[in-house]
Write a protein that holds these residues in place. Structure first.
Motif, PDB file in Angstrom:
ATOM      1  N   UNK A 115       0.832  -1.197   0.000  1.00 45.72           N
ATOM      2  CA  UNK A 115       0.000   0.000   0.000  1.00 45.72           C
ATOM      3  C   UNK A 115       0.872   1.255   0.000  1.00 45.72           C
ATOM      4  N   UNK A 116       1.944   1.209   0.800  1.00 46.38           N
ATOM      5  CA  UNK A 116       2.880   2.336   0.818  1.00 46.38           C
ATOM      6  C   UNK A 116       3.513   2.501  -0.564  1.00 46.38           C
ATOM      7  N   UNK A 135       1.194   4.316  -2.811  1.00 49.75           N
ATOM      8  CA  UNK A 135       1.193   5.761  -2.571  1.00 49.75           C
ATOM      9  C   UNK A 135       2.459   6.381  -3.160  1.00 49.75           C
ATOM     10  N   UNK A 171       7.720   7.312   2.718  1.00 56.50           N
ATOM     11  CA  UNK A 171       6.382   7.910   2.827  1.00 56.50           C
ATOM     12  C   UNK A 171       6.466   9.338   3.333  1.00 56.50           C
ATOM     13  N   UNK A 221       5.376  11.536   0.177  1.00 57.78           N
ATOM     14  CA  UNK A 221       3.943  11.406   0.005  1.00 57.78           C
ATOM     15  C   UNK A 221       3.264  12.753  -0.188  1.00 57.78           C
ATOM     16  N   UNK A 228       4.614  16.059   7.693  1.00 55.21           N
ATOM     17  CA  UNK A 228       4.782  15.666   6.296  1.00 55.21           C
ATOM     18  C   UNK A 228       3.493  15.134   5.671  1.00 55.21           C
ATOM     19  N   UNK A 261       2.107  12.371   6.254  1.00 54.06           N
ATOM     20  CA  UNK A 261       2.128  10.920   6.041  1.00 54.06           C
ATOM     21  C   UNK A 261       0.991  10.281   6.831  1.00 54.06           C
ATOM     22  N   UNK A 289      -0.919   3.872   8.064  1.00 53.07           N
ATOM     23  CA  UNK A 289       0.180   3.046   7.555  1.00 53.07           C
ATOM     24  C   UNK A 289       1.388   3.142   8.469  1.00 53.07           C
ATOM     25  N   UNK A 290       1.697   4.369   8.929  1.00 52.08           N
ATOM     26  CA  UNK A 290       2.897   4.517   9.747  1.00 52.08           C
ATOM     27  C   UNK A 290       2.794   3.782  11.068  1.00 52.08           C
TER      28      UNK A 290
END
Lengths: 309, 748
Positions: A237-238, A241, A290, A294, B354, B356, B360-361
């Motif tokens: 998924x990352x 992106x 990311x 991103x 940022x 982000x 996900x992180x």
């Protein structure tokens, strides 16, 4: 550095890329249609489970007669099963998040949680063992020339990249899919069935992530192991992106992450770093990527939002 | 309308159960085989080695049950409000009949058990063996009727008569009895809505509980399919199941007993209750963490990683901090919160700075944290010398960067062009790494011996100092289960506990109904609470409650539980009684509006993630400082999946502290039941419980597949207004919604 080592790293990187690529392309179809799919991780687990159990059950009567029986179709049925299971799990995500307008992240989290509990229950029922399946004797073959030998799924994954590009950007289907993800109201006003397109996107993403799972269990290995996806769904998924929601971008990003993984394995195996730390490297690099890039990526306009007609 | 359908459907289900499902069971033995009693007097013996006993009055039970169920059905068909009176009456009949009937059933089998054992003893007396103490046996028979059978069995062993297992054990209610009571109770609850005050209460309970309750029921129903598929009906060796009614009864009993095992152990015994609380403690923490994030509009899936960091920090503090216990213990608890908080603040910062995605992180950080835990507790980590130098250089660089980040000029300079600064830093770091990593003469593998790792290959830390250990709760009653094996009887000062309870009741009343009963201000509440406590203690003293004999359950529930409750109270006060909490909730509900009103989204994000992580980190108070992992040490077996379960807890509890505590308790019960389940059934494991948890999340996400008026207060109010049952709160809500045309979500 000699060529042999570089070749080995390259081959290992390509193998590491394959499941990420499947999942990432899956995520692409889902997110382009406007549905966030962090369930990729769970779907990969279910795909891996479906492939391993099916292949094992299909070959079982033959192996019972002759321990070295070659049942060429067993792994291919496993691959089909992984696609079916992946599609089914994707469909669950679709029903809950499209039909019932659930928070897409929560719905996907539920699937990821199920991927912890349900395999254990099924494995206990089938094999009296809650973490692994029995070994599959007839795993996928490898195709290739000379020393370059890869599982057919590897070639499939890389072939899917231009295919996905063509489908998304050169066919009416792709245009419709992108339009419901970008601006569903506009798509609806020109007569596109927003919900149906989103169902297609999410189920397709399930099928692809299921293929990634099949590669893990009967392509790379010969059995299902609990938590087999090991975070690859999230990394995929990352990568999506990072690749700015395009097939070739996803290819580049997954190749990058796959190479990290291959180098990490090399570092851990070569006693350069403790293996425990090496395992963390792909995740840390993913976070850095990311955080660094991103901001410039623009997601599909309506991603994550249920469509209210 | 929906209440009529619910009651009628349940009554129909109960009617089917009367026809086909077991009403009670007896002779439940290892492997969960049992003999089943169906109303009125049919017995299905699945053990193959027991004889039924004639239980009088079962025909009357059947008749009254059918009457009650007919009453429920008839009530559902009656128009107007009269049906409620019918429901109250039939509900009462159903409940009373079933309870009395079950009691008689149990009584009959108990009597039969006494007779069988007496028979065995008399037989031994008539034909005494070599080791039988005849006089003792006679004395035992003389006092036989005055004491419990189990005591007699143990005493018989002393006089040389051995009775292996007691017959007719394990008498328990069955599915039919449960459904009869459930439908009766539900009809009763709907029936008492005749009274307006009760009506309001019932309605509010339905509003709050409809979605979570439906989600749980659906999850249990889905799990039922799995249970039936995996677990064949346990039957004795010589039992043949030849007709479909026996088969059906057996299947229904398997299902019923699986759920009975899941819940009965925790809810039926004090020990089990304490055990469920023990399982619930970490879930309260992680549930609060996830729920806190949700309140601020953030999805924290990072609770597993935050648990690890909380554990590491608590372990460091608990092993190394010098000083007396009153300092070390709170400092260790604070360290747990700090560790989790920092690990949570990191994705918060990445999102604020940022952009982000925190979802996900936080997930990625879980993997990093689990690697870290593995590394820290693994035996003798081996580095190449150059790799170690690179890591050292990185560590120093990170320290310098963090220090530099605190200096205002540096921050301003870097903030002018964040990406270029980040790129510069990255290039500089790369250079440092290359220089540090260049091979040097005499480089060999370096083995690190981490000083806090216990000797040997066991993946755990050294034990904590005595000063950093949280007390076990049984110790609060002067009982140490570790040393007092078998005898945990003690006396408690019940008067003091009653006084404490009185204080709590007064405070709660003051907080909820303060204005109406003259307890609007804090001094008044404190005074009233003090008076109530003193009065209760005085009454308790007079009644002789100061030393009540009490059997403390041999549990290792520790003070972490109290900290968890404290954390829930803290979260409630912080979110709903402070301006910071208000700001966080505002940002969570409507970020744009909150920013316009002066809130800083960036700051809220970091603070909310840090606090969310701190809650998750506090699980270390249970697992490390409370010694819940076998001993007082950090172990690699730290069950980080509790972090994921926290998502289910938070969602089920509606992200509110009270709801989270209740949801955590429910899951604690299920988890405790899960471990019993794997013992009771051959083919079921506690993974079934994990599956139920995941399904609960799925069904909550789908809002229980219920119409939207169950989850959306505005739609609910509009629906009620159409039906002409408006109350004040609803009316205000509808007015507000139609004035501003803004949807609100979930808060009412």
């Amino acid at each position: 550095m000699d060529w042999l080592l570089i070749g080995a790293i390259a081959a290992s990187a390509i193998r590491a890329t394959t499941p990420l690529l499947f999942a990432s392309l899956g995520g692409l179809f889902s997110e382009r249609s406007g549905v966030v799919n962090i369930a990729l991780e769970g779907i990969m687990v279910f795909g891996a489970l479906g492939a391993a159990i099916t292949a094992q059950l299909v070959e079982r009567p033959y192996v019972a007669q002759d321990p070295n029986a070659v049942v060429w179709f067993a792994p291919w049925l496993g691959v089909l099963a992984a696609m079916a299971v992946g599609g089914f799990v994707g469909w669950i995500h679709a029903v809950v998040s499209i039909r019932y307008k659930a928070d897409q992240i929560i719905s996907a989290t539920a699937i990821n949680l199920m991927a912890i509990g349900i395999p254990a229950v099924l494995l206990t029922g089938l094999y009296d063992n809650s973490t692994t399946s029995e070994r599959v004797q007839n795993t996928l073959p490898t195709w290739g020339v000379g020393a370059v030998q890869f599982s057919p799924l590897v070639y499939l994954a890389f072939l899917l990249v231009p295919t996905a590009w063509y489908v998304l950007f050169r066919t009416p289907f792709g245009l419709r899919l992108r339009s419901v993800g970008e601006h569903p109201e506009a798509a609806d006003s020109v007569g596109i069935d927003v919900r149906r397109m989103r169902y297609y996107g999410v189920v397709l993403s399930g099928v692809l992530a299921g293929l990634g799972g099949a590669f893990l269990s009967i392509g790379n290995l010969n059995q299902f192991v609990a938590e087999m996806a090991g975070g690859r769904g999230y990394i995929a998924l990352a990568a999506l992106i990072f690749g700015k929601w395009t097939p070739f971008g996803a290819l580049g990003a997954t190749l990058l992450f796959g190479t990290f993984e291959a180098i990490g394995t090399l570092l851990g195996g070569g006693n350069l770093l403790p293996p425990a730390l090496v395992q963390a490297i792909p995740f840390i690099l993913t976070m850095l990527v990311l955080a660094g890039f991103v901001g410039r990526a623009v997601p599909p306009g309506a991603v994550g939002k249920p469509f209210e007609k | 309308m929906s209440e009529r359908i619910t009651v009628a459907a349940l009554a129909l289900l109960a009617l089917l159960a009367v026809a086909f499902a077991p009403w009670a069971s007896f002779e439940r033995e290892a492997g969960s085989r049992a003999a089943l009693t169906l109303l009125p007097d049919r017995v299905v013996d699945l053990t193959g080695r027991t004889d039924p006993v004639d239980v009088p009055g079962q025909g009357a039970v059947l008749g009254l049950t059918l009457l009650g169920l007919a009453g429920l059905g008839a009530g559902a068909a009656i128009r107007g409000r009269a049906h409620r009176a019918v429901w109250i009456a039939s509900g009462a009949v159903l409940i009373a009949t079933t309870l009395v009937g079950l009691d008689r059933h149990a009584g009959a089998y108990e009597a039969a058990q006494r007779d069988v054992v007496r028979g065995a003893l008399e037989e031994a007396l008539a034909d005494p063996g070599g080791r039988t103490d005849v006089e003792g046996l006679e004395a035992l028979l003389a006092r036989y009727d005055a004491q419990p059978v189990e005591t007699s069995r143990l005493e018989a062993l002393q006089v040389g008569v051995r009775i292996r297992t007691l017959p007719y054990g394990g008498v328990a209610p069955g599915l039919t009895a449960f459904l009869a009571i459930l439908s009766g109770a539900l009809a009763f609850a709907f029936g008492v809505r005749l009274h307006p005050a009760v009506d309001r209460l019932v309605r509010r309970v339905i509003d709050v509980a409809a979605v979570p309750a439906t989600a749980i029921l659906l999850a249990l129903a889905a799990a039922a399919v799995v249970i039936l598929a995996l677990q064949p009906t346990p039957i004795g060796r010589e039992v043949v199941v030849d007709d479909w009614r026996t088969y059906l009864a057996g299947r229904l009993d398997t299902l019923w007993y699986a759920y009975y095992t899941l819940f009965a152990g925790s809810l039926g015994t004090f020990e089990g209750f304490a055990e469920a609380l023990k399982f619930a403690t970490p879930l309260i923490f992680t549930g609060l963490g996830v729920g806190f994030g949700f309140k601020a509009g953030l999805f924290n899936i990072g609770a597993p990683g935050q648990m690890v960091l909380g554990g590491l920090f608590a372990m460091f503090a608990g092993v190394y901090l010098p000083g007396p216990g009153w300092f070390v213990l709170p400092a260790s608890v604070a360290a747990a919160a700090l560790g989790g908080g920092l690990w949570g603040a990191l994705p918060g910062f990445l999102k604020a700075r940022f952009g982000a995605n925190e979802v996900i992180n936080t997930i990625l950080l879980n993997f990093v944290a689990s690697s870290l835990l593995l590394f820290v507790l693994s035996s003798s980590p081996v580095f190449a010398a150059s790799a170690l130098r690179i890591l050292t250089a990185l560590g120093i660089a990170a320290g310098v960067l963090i220090l530099a980040a605190f200096a205002r000029p540096v921050r301003r300079l870097a903030g002018r062009s964040p990406r270029r600064s980040a790129a510069l830093v990255a290039v500089a770091l790369l250079g440092v790494m290359v220089i540090a990593g260049l091979p040097r003469a005499g480089d060999g593998p370096v083995t690190l011996n981490l000083p806090f790792k216990v000797e040997g290959s066991d993946p755990k830390s050294v034990p904590l100092q005595e000063t950093a250990r949280l007390p076990q709760l049984p110790a609060a009653f002067g009982v140490d289960p570790a040393t007092m094996v078998g005898s945990t009887a003690t006396t408690v000062d019940a008067a003091a506990w009653a006084a404490l309870a009185a204080t709590a009741v007064v405070l709660v009343l003051g907080a909820t109904l303060g204005a109406r009963i003259g307890l609007a201000t804090w001094p008044r509440r404190a005074l009233a609470a003090g008076v109530a406590a003193a009065a209760t203690y005085g009454v308790g003293w007079a009644l002789g409650w100061r030393a009540v004999p009490f059997e403390v359950p041999p549990s290792n529930l520790n003070a972490g539980f109290l900290i968890a409750i404290g954390a829930a109270v803290f979260m409630q006060i912080f979110l709903f009684r402070t301006k910071w909490g208000y700001e966080l909730r505002a940002v969570g509900d409507a970020p744009k509006a909150a920013e316009y009103g002066g809130a800083s989204i960036a700051r809220s994000t970091v603070v909310a993630m840090a606090m969310s992580g701190a809650f998750a980190g506090l699980t270390a108070t249970h697992y490390v400082l409370g010694g819940a992992l076998e001993d007082y040490a950090l172990r690699q077996s730290l069950p980080t999946n509790d972090g994921f379960d926290g998502i289910a807890v938070a969602l089920l509890g509606g992200n509110n502290p009270v709801g989270i505590v209740l949801a955590a308790f429910l899951f604690g019960v299920l988890k405790n039941g899960g471990s019993t389940l794997s013992i009771a059934f051959a083919d079921l494991t506690r993974d079934v419980v994990n599956m139920i948890l995941a399904l609960v999340v799925l069904f909550i996400a789908a809002r229980g597949f219920l119409p939207e008026r169950f989850s959306d207060p505005i739609q609910r109010a509009a629906w009620r207004r159409r039906r002409g049952e408006v109350d004040e709160a609803d009316a205000a809500l509808v007015a507000a919604a139609s004035d501003e045309g803004t949807p609100s979500d979930g808060e009412a």
